[in-house]
Design a protein around this motif. Structure first.
Motif, PDB file in Angstrom:
ATOM      1  N   LEU A   1      -1.996  10.488  -6.176  1.00  0.00           N
ATOM      2  CA  LEU A   1      -3.485  11.000  -6.328  1.00  0.00           C
ATOM      3  C   LEU A   1      -4.703   9.935  -6.114  1.00  0.00           C
ATOM      4  CD1 LEU A   1      -2.764  13.271  -9.190  1.00  0.00           C
ATOM      5  CD2 LEU A   1      -2.920  14.021  -7.263  1.00  0.00           C
ATOM      6  N   VAL A   2      -4.649   8.745  -6.648  1.00  0.00           N
ATOM      7  CA  VAL A   2      -5.279   7.762  -6.216  1.00  0.00           C
ATOM      8  C   VAL A   2      -5.928   7.651  -4.911  1.00  0.00           C
ATOM      9  CG1 VAL A   2      -6.080   5.325  -6.695  1.00  0.00           C
ATOM     10  CG2 VAL A   2      -4.532   6.564  -8.243  1.00  0.00           C
ATOM     11  N   PRO A   3      -5.234   7.557  -3.902  1.00  0.00           N
ATOM     12  CA  PRO A   3      -5.789   7.516  -2.378  1.00  0.00           C
ATOM     13  C   PRO A   3      -6.634   8.889  -2.124  1.00  0.00           C
ATOM     14  CG  PRO A   3      -3.607   6.597  -2.518  1.00  0.00           C
ATOM     15  CD  PRO A   3      -3.760   7.314  -3.836  1.00  0.00           C
ATOM     16  N   ILE A   4      -5.999   9.931  -2.725  1.00  0.00           N
ATOM     17  CA  ILE A   4      -6.534  11.262  -2.180  1.00  0.00           C
ATOM     18  C   ILE A   4      -8.087  11.166  -3.059  1.00  0.00           C
ATOM     19  CG2 ILE A   4      -6.411  13.699  -2.977  1.00  0.00           C
ATOM     20  CD1 ILE A   4      -3.542  13.447  -2.637  1.00  0.00           C
TER      21      ILE A   4
ATOM     22  N   PHE B   1       0.781  -1.224   0.041  1.00  0.00           N
ATOM     23  CA  PHE B   1      -0.046  -0.149  -0.250  1.00  0.00           C
ATOM     24  C   PHE B   1       0.716   1.214   0.025  1.00  0.00           C
ATOM     25  CE2 PHE B   1      -2.454   3.300   2.204  1.00  0.00           C
ATOM     26  CZ  PHE B   1      -3.624   3.469   1.392  1.00  0.00           C
ATOM     27  N   LEU B   2       1.841   1.284   0.788  1.00  0.00           N
ATOM     28  CA  LEU B   2       2.823   2.436   0.836  1.00  0.00           C
ATOM     29  C   LEU B   2       3.664   2.786  -0.404  1.00  0.00           C
ATOM     30  CD1 LEU B   2       4.020   2.210   4.496  1.00  0.00           C
ATOM     31  CD2 LEU B   2       2.578   3.777   3.745  1.00  0.00           C
ATOM     32  N   ARG B   3       4.096   1.588  -0.974  1.00  0.00           N
ATOM     33  CA  ARG B   3       4.747   1.557  -2.412  1.00  0.00           C
ATOM     34  C   ARG B   3       3.985   2.250  -3.346  1.00  0.00           C
ATOM     35  NH1 ARG B   3       5.079  -1.756  -6.444  1.00  0.00           N
ATOM     36  NH2 ARG B   3       4.133  -3.566  -5.530  1.00  0.00           N
ATOM     37  N   LYS B   4       2.703   1.586  -3.413  1.00  0.00           N
ATOM     38  CA  LYS B   4       1.750   1.845  -4.390  1.00  0.00           C
ATOM     39  C   LYS B   4       1.357   3.454  -4.202  1.00  0.00           C
ATOM     40  CE  LYS B   4       0.823  -1.695  -6.813  1.00  0.00           C
ATOM     41  NZ  LYS B   4       0.888  -1.798  -8.573  1.00  0.00           N
ATOM     42  N   THR B   5       1.155   4.009  -2.988  1.00  0.00           N
ATOM     43  CA  THR B   5       0.768   5.277  -2.468  1.00  0.00           C
ATOM     44  C   THR B   5       1.819   6.169  -3.087  1.00  0.00           C
ATOM     45  OG1 THR B   5      -0.585   4.739  -0.845  1.00  0.00           O
ATOM     46  CG2 THR B   5       0.012   6.801  -0.809  1.00  0.00           C
ATOM     47  N   ARG B   6       3.115   5.912  -2.857  1.00  0.00           N
ATOM     48  CA  ARG B   6       4.223   6.717  -3.225  1.00  0.00           C
ATOM     49  C   ARG B   6       4.289   6.672  -4.837  1.00  0.00           C
ATOM     50  NH1 ARG B   6       7.742   3.444  -0.820  1.00  0.00           N
ATOM     51  NH2 ARG B   6       7.200   3.392   1.675  1.00  0.00           N
ATOM     52  N   GLU B   7       3.977   5.738  -5.581  1.00  0.00           N
ATOM     53  CA  GLU B   7       3.965   5.881  -7.009  1.00  0.00           C
ATOM     54  C   GLU B   7       2.762   6.500  -7.511  1.00  0.00           C
ATOM     55  OE1 GLU B   7       3.722   1.803  -8.420  1.00  0.00           O
ATOM     56  OE2 GLU B   7       5.487   1.104  -7.615  1.00  0.00           O
ATOM     57  N   ASN B   8       1.783   6.736  -7.013  1.00  0.00           N
ATOM     58  CA  ASN B   8       0.608   7.227  -7.585  1.00  0.00           C
ATOM     59  C   ASN B   8      -0.233   7.985  -6.601  1.00  0.00           C
ATOM     60  OD1 ASN B   8      -1.150   8.552  -9.023  1.00  0.00           O
ATOM     61  ND2 ASN B   8      -2.080   6.765 -10.260  1.00  0.00           N
TER      62      ASN B   8
ATOM     63  N   GLY C   1     -11.665  11.468  -1.187  1.00  0.00           N
ATOM     64  CA  GLY C   1     -12.596  12.375  -1.576  1.00  0.00           C
ATOM     65  C   GLY C   1     -14.094  11.748  -1.932  1.00  0.00           C
ATOM     66  N   THR C   2     -14.148  10.617  -2.575  1.00  0.00           N
ATOM     67  CA  THR C   2     -15.274  10.072  -3.007  1.00  0.00           C
ATOM     68  C   THR C   2     -15.756   9.527  -1.504  1.00  0.00           C
ATOM     69  OG1 THR C   2     -14.098   9.188  -4.969  1.00  0.00           O
ATOM     70  CG2 THR C   2     -15.934   7.990  -4.268  1.00  0.00           C
ATOM     71  N   ALA C   3     -15.185   8.679  -0.868  1.00  0.00           N
ATOM     72  CA  ALA C   3     -15.787   8.269   0.374  1.00  0.00           C
ATOM     73  C   ALA C   3     -16.263   9.389   1.353  1.00  0.00           C
ATOM     74  CB  ALA C   3     -14.646   7.644   1.340  1.00  0.00           C
TER      75      ALA C   3
ATOM     76  N   ALA D   1      -9.293   9.182 -13.793  1.00  0.00           N
ATOM     77  CA  ALA D   1      -8.270   9.930 -14.332  1.00  0.00           C
ATOM     78  C   ALA D   1      -7.007   9.859 -13.714  1.00  0.00           C
ATOM     79  CB  ALA D   1      -8.725  11.409 -14.409  1.00  0.00           C
ATOM     80  N   ALA D   2      -6.645   9.745 -12.402  1.00  0.00           N
ATOM     81  CA  ALA D   2      -5.569   9.699 -11.646  1.00  0.00           C
ATOM     82  C   ALA D   2      -5.022   8.252 -11.969  1.00  0.00           C
ATOM     83  CB  ALA D   2      -5.775   9.759 -10.219  1.00  0.00           C
TER      84      ALA D   2
END
Length: 105
Positions: free
Chosen positions: A48-51, A39-46, A55-57, A90-91
């Protein structure tokens, strides 16, 4: 017609060991990453997706709260949720394009 000779394996099959296939190593990763590391690796790569997901939630939660209270704002929050979902998609697509371009170079 002649009967074919039975195929005899060079080594007996052992279910406790993986099969030996030339040019293939089934255990490339010595330390498989857990959920948190991935999760941390994917968050560092992109990032904007967790943001976008948060925001959706948040828009969905507040929109449902406003709907429960029969507020006029619930319609606006549902539209905000759709916009946040679009941002997230889009992200994801931009992240995929960036990783594809990175792998080419």
């Amino acid at each position: 017609m002649a009967t074919p000779d039975p195929v005899t394996p060079e080594a007996p099959f052992e279910p406790s060991h993986p099969p030996v296939i030339e040019g293939f190593s089934p255990s490339v990763y010595r330390n498989p990453e857990g959920f948190k590391e991935k999760f941390l690796r994917k968050t560092r790569e992109n990032p904007l997706v967790p943001i976008g997901c948060l925001g959706t939630a948040a828009a969905l939660t507040y929109g449902l709260y406003c709907f429960h209270r029969a507020s006029q704002r619930s319609q606006l929050m549902m539209r905000t949720r759709i916009a946040a979902q679009g941002f997230t998609v889009a992200a994801i697509l931009l992240g995929l394009a960036a990783s594809a371009l990175k792998s080419r170079s």
